[in-house]
Design a protein around this motif. Structure first.
Motif, PDB file in Angstrom:
ATOM      1  N   MET A 149     -28.879 -32.993 -31.539  1.00  0.00           N
ATOM      2  CA  MET A 149     -28.236 -31.767 -31.997  1.00  0.00           C
ATOM      3  C   MET A 149     -26.844 -31.622 -31.402  1.00  0.00           C
ATOM      4  SD  MET A 149     -28.541 -29.259 -34.072  1.00  0.00           S
ATOM      5  CE  MET A 149     -30.245 -28.834 -34.443  1.00  0.00           C
ATOM      6  N   THR A 150     -26.630 -32.203 -30.247  1.00  0.00           N
ATOM      7  CA  THR A 150     -25.298 -32.201 -29.647  1.00  0.00           C
ATOM      8  C   THR A 150     -24.431 -33.313 -30.234  1.00  0.00           C
ATOM      9  OG1 THR A 150     -26.179 -31.325 -27.568  1.00  0.00           O
ATOM     10  CG2 THR A 150     -24.013 -32.356 -27.474  1.00  0.00           C
ATOM     11  N   MET A 151     -25.027 -34.488 -30.440  1.00  0.00           N
ATOM     12  CA  MET A 151     -24.264 -35.646 -30.891  1.00  0.00           C
ATOM     13  C   MET A 151     -23.834 -35.575 -32.348  1.00  0.00           C
ATOM     14  SD  MET A 151     -26.198 -38.920 -29.153  1.00  0.00           S
ATOM     15  CE  MET A 151     -25.294 -40.041 -30.260  1.00  0.00           C
ATOM     16  N   MET A 152     -24.732 -35.140 -33.232  1.00  0.00           N
ATOM     17  CA  MET A 152     -24.463 -35.276 -34.657  1.00  0.00           C
ATOM     18  C   MET A 152     -23.240 -34.489 -35.139  1.00  0.00           C
ATOM     19  SD  MET A 152     -26.105 -37.669 -35.838  1.00  0.00           S
ATOM     20  CE  MET A 152     -25.265 -37.437 -37.408  1.00  0.00           C
ATOM     21  N   PRO A 153     -23.028 -33.236 -34.722  1.00  0.00           N
ATOM     22  CA  PRO A 153     -21.799 -32.561 -35.167  1.00  0.00           C
ATOM     23  C   PRO A 153     -20.540 -33.294 -34.713  1.00  0.00           C
ATOM     24  CG  PRO A 153     -23.362 -30.961 -34.307  1.00  0.00           C
ATOM     25  CD  PRO A 153     -23.907 -32.321 -33.974  1.00  0.00           C
TER      26      PRO A 153
END
Length: 218
Positions: free
Chosen positions: A189-193
């Protein structure tokens, strides 16, 4: 700056007409699955799966054996890191989710040799030796801020978790071994954006055609 799916979608609209078709489709699909994952605040199993699909949408080409998917993931992250000139993924790895990364690295339930030993009834300490060596490499990489090494090891662990969930190797919403699902969802959830935003900002990155291109019906 941190983007959610809606903000990424709005940003992508401004540049998508000038992007190659395969990159435009990848970004569009990745954002759609990120948006779905953002809705799953209570179901971490579902959230993790949606986030993994978002990651797949961003990089996947034509798959052969599953090992090739793991290799594609590593290659993709390498390309993204090469274009991450502001070090956003590095900052995320070493500031925002250091805790989940450390617990993921130290969790034997997302270490493939552990499960192989269970399946083969291997009573030797071989997997434990491999696990200890993997942790040493990971912790050294964390200390030396080697983002590519850290993310490669973490994605290996997440790939095992992905297999457990997608191939029915875990019970939905199980009370057992929830730490890896929670941490895996938090990391993605932190990496994908960040990953999606980097793709929007750097359309020069070359990608193979998507495995399932958009086909319009008339």
């Amino acid at each position: 700056m941190t983007f959610n799916a809606e903000a990424l979608k709005a940003k992508h609209r401004q540049v998508r007409d000038n992007q190659p078709e395969n990159l435009r489709v990848r970004i569009h699909r990745a954002i759609s699955w990120l948006a779905r994952a953002e809705q799953e605040t209570a179901d971490l199993d579902a959230q993790f799966i949606f986030l993994w699909i978002s990651l797949n949408a961003a990089y996947a080409a034509d798959f052969g054996f599953e090992q090739s998917e793991r290799e594609q993931t590593r290659g993709f992250i390498g390309r993204v890191l090469a274009n991450d000139h502001q070090g956003r993924l590095q900052d995320a790895a070493f500031q925002k989710f250091t805790g989940p990364i450390r617990t993921m690295i130290e969790n034997r339930f997302v270490f493939e040799p552990y499960w192989r030993a269970m399946r083969e009834h291997d009573s030797s300490d071989r997997w434990e030796t491999q696990f200890a060596a993997s942790k040493r490499v990971a912790m050294k990489a964390l200390m030396e801020r080697q983002t590519d090494v850290v993310l490669s090891i973490v994605l290996d662990r997440l790939y095992v978790l992905r297999n457990q969930l997608v191939h029915g190797g875990a019970t939905w919403n199980s009370g057992a071994n929830r730490a890896q699902v929670r941490d895996g969802a938090s990391i993605l959830m932190t990496m994908m954006p960040i990953i999606i935003d980097l793709l929007i900002d750097d359309p020069a990155t070359e990608f193979e055609g998507v495995a399932y291109p958009l086909v319009r019906e008339f």
